[in-house]
Design an enzyme around this catalytic site. Structure first.
Site, short mmCIF file in Angstrom:
data_model
loop_
_atom_site.label_atom_id
_atom_site.label_comp_id
_atom_site.label_asym_id
_atom_site.label_seq_id
_atom_site.Cartn_x
_atom_site.Cartn_y
_atom_site.Cartn_z
N HIS A 1 -0.97 3.84 -9.99
CA HIS A 1 -2.30 3.84 -9.38
C HIS A 1 -2.37 4.74 -8.15
CE1 HIS A 1 -0.62 0.62 -6.67
NE2 HIS A 1 -1.45 1.19 -5.81
N ASP B 1 2.51 0.13 -14.13
CA ASP B 1 2.06 0.74 -12.88
C ASP B 1 3.17 1.58 -12.23
OD1 ASP B 1 0.16 1.35 -10.93
OD2 ASP B 1 0.86 -0.27 -9.62
N SER C 1 2.37 1.02 -1.28
CA SER C 1 2.57 1.03 -2.72
C SER C 1 3.46 2.19 -3.13
CB SER C 1 1.23 1.13 -3.44
OG SER C 1 0.48 -0.06 -3.31
#
Length: 404
Positions: free
Chosen positions: A143, A176, A258
């Site tokens: 993402h 992801d 992230s």
């Protein structure tokens, strides 16, 4: 009288040799007895001296050791504080400090854009990544780079360093994760640990770039709050849900973290931070990271094939329990054309009750069994159709790529 008439003879006298007499006296054991006596006296004296020396040595050694011990204790107590101060000054005993220094240089910032030219002034670092091979391979969250065409990687060796262009090696939307490549060599590479050894309560150290370049290399620390948390991500194009093992930690994982590293006290990466996984939780003090053992399998597949190859049945389904609760399984809602299920003869409204000789109670169980197989495997299954049990053999195909 007769007695008076005894004849008395004169005794003959002989001369005795005095020299022989002296020799006889000299050969009496008097001298031998005297030598033995002297020898015994000498031995007794030597034994006494040895005993005295031995006793003196023991006594002296004991006294000396006591004095030395007292002096050492005095010296140690007087120098203990200064020695410890010196050691603490030269070598930090804080494991978080050591990990931060070693691993931060392996964590990069990632900026993305759809523009053909991206200048430094417009940079907005949207995530982090981990260098896992010294020749420029970087793992991050999918993402972080999703829906963008240009990616810049900023190394941790100073704000003045020039960002590097990165190409996408491959990605996996379901997990992801994505792998990038920059044209560089001899980069510091992180060490992947073994996440199966992680226990609840272990120290967790998160390193990333929250809120952009200004906060690059930020470090937060906490503990592992839970292991083997089951996160289920559904593929909207197929309805199939994939289960991943993740760590839960109270170490702060903020936007920009992230794709960064979750480390143990040894500086090994045990997880890849993912804000997306915990997005539905939205609870302060709950961060999540994809366990590195899960991530390694996905990374290896991306490096080899550019994608993750997963087995595929070609059906959409939902959990099923009959009204009398005697039949449990999964209800087939849709069968994709040209898939293993369609070629085997499975139809809509079939109830799959057994797969690979395992009785089914939910679609998550079906997916868990699928994850243990590979593309091309032929799996026996049973379905109930119009009240009758029908057996099939399904050849697993490859799941088509999707952007979940």
């Amino acid at each position: 009288m007769k007695d008076d008439n005894r004849i008395i003879k004169e005794v003959e006298w002989h001369q005795i040799n005095t020299k022989e007499e002296e020799d006889l006296r000299g050969k009496i054991k008097f001298r031998k007895k005297n030598r033995r006596y002297i020898f015994i006296k000498i031995c007794k004296g030597m034994i006494f001296v040895l005993i005295a020396a031995f006793s003196g040595g023991i006594t002296g050694g004991y006294i000396a050791s006591k004095i030395y011990s007292n002096e050492m204790n005095t010296n140690n107590s007087s120098s203990f504080q200064s020695d410890n101060t010196s050691k603490n000054t030269n070598n930090s005993i804080n494991p978080i400090t050591k990990v931060a220094g070693a691993v931060s240089q392996c964590v990069v910032g990632i900026n993305n854009s759809n523009d053909s030219i991206l200048g430094d002034e417009s940079s907005s670092y949207s995530g982090s990544g981990i260098i896992f091979k010294s020749d420029g391979y970087i793992v991050t969250n999918y993402h972080v780079i999703k829906d963008t065409s240009r990616h810049l990687v900023k190394l941790s060796n100073g704000k003045d360093s020039k960002p590097l262009n990165a190409s996408v090696v491959g990605y996996d939307a379901m997990s992801d994760l994505a792998v990038l490549k920059v044209d560089s060599a001899n980069l510091p590479a992180a060490v992947f640990g073994d996440s199966s050894k992680v226990q609840v309560g272990d120290t967790a150290i998160a390193i990333g770039n929250p809120l952009g370049e200004e906060f690059s290399g930020s470090v937060t620390a906490g503990i592992i709050s839970a292991i083997n948390r089951k996160i289920r991500i559904q593929d909207p194009s197929t309805g199939i849900t994939t289960t991943y093992n993740v760590f839960q930690t109270d170490a702060a994982i903020n936007p920009g973290n992230s794709g960064g590293a979750l480390c143990n006290e040894s500086g090994e990466v045990i997880g890849i931070n993912s804000l997306k996984i915990g997005a539905n939780e939205n609870v302060e003090g709950m961060g999540f990271a994809i366990s590195i053992n899960e991530a390694k399998k996905i990374i290896n597949s991306i490096m080899k094939n550019g994608r993750v190859i997963r087995p595929y049945l070609g059906i959409q389904l939902e959990n099923y329990i009959s009204e009398d609760k005697k039949i449990k399984g999964v209800l087939i809602k849709q069968v994709k054309d040209n898939t293993g299920a369609a070629r085997a003869g499975i139809k809509v409204d079939d109830i799959m009750v057994e797969f690979d000789s395992v009785k089914l109670e939910s679609k998550s169980e079906l997916q868990d069994i699928m994850d243990r197989h590979k593309v091309g495997d032929i799996i026996p299954c049973k379905v109930i159709r119009n009240g009758k049990t029908v057996k099939f053999s399904v050849k697993l195909s490859e799941r088509p790529p999707s952007d979940s």
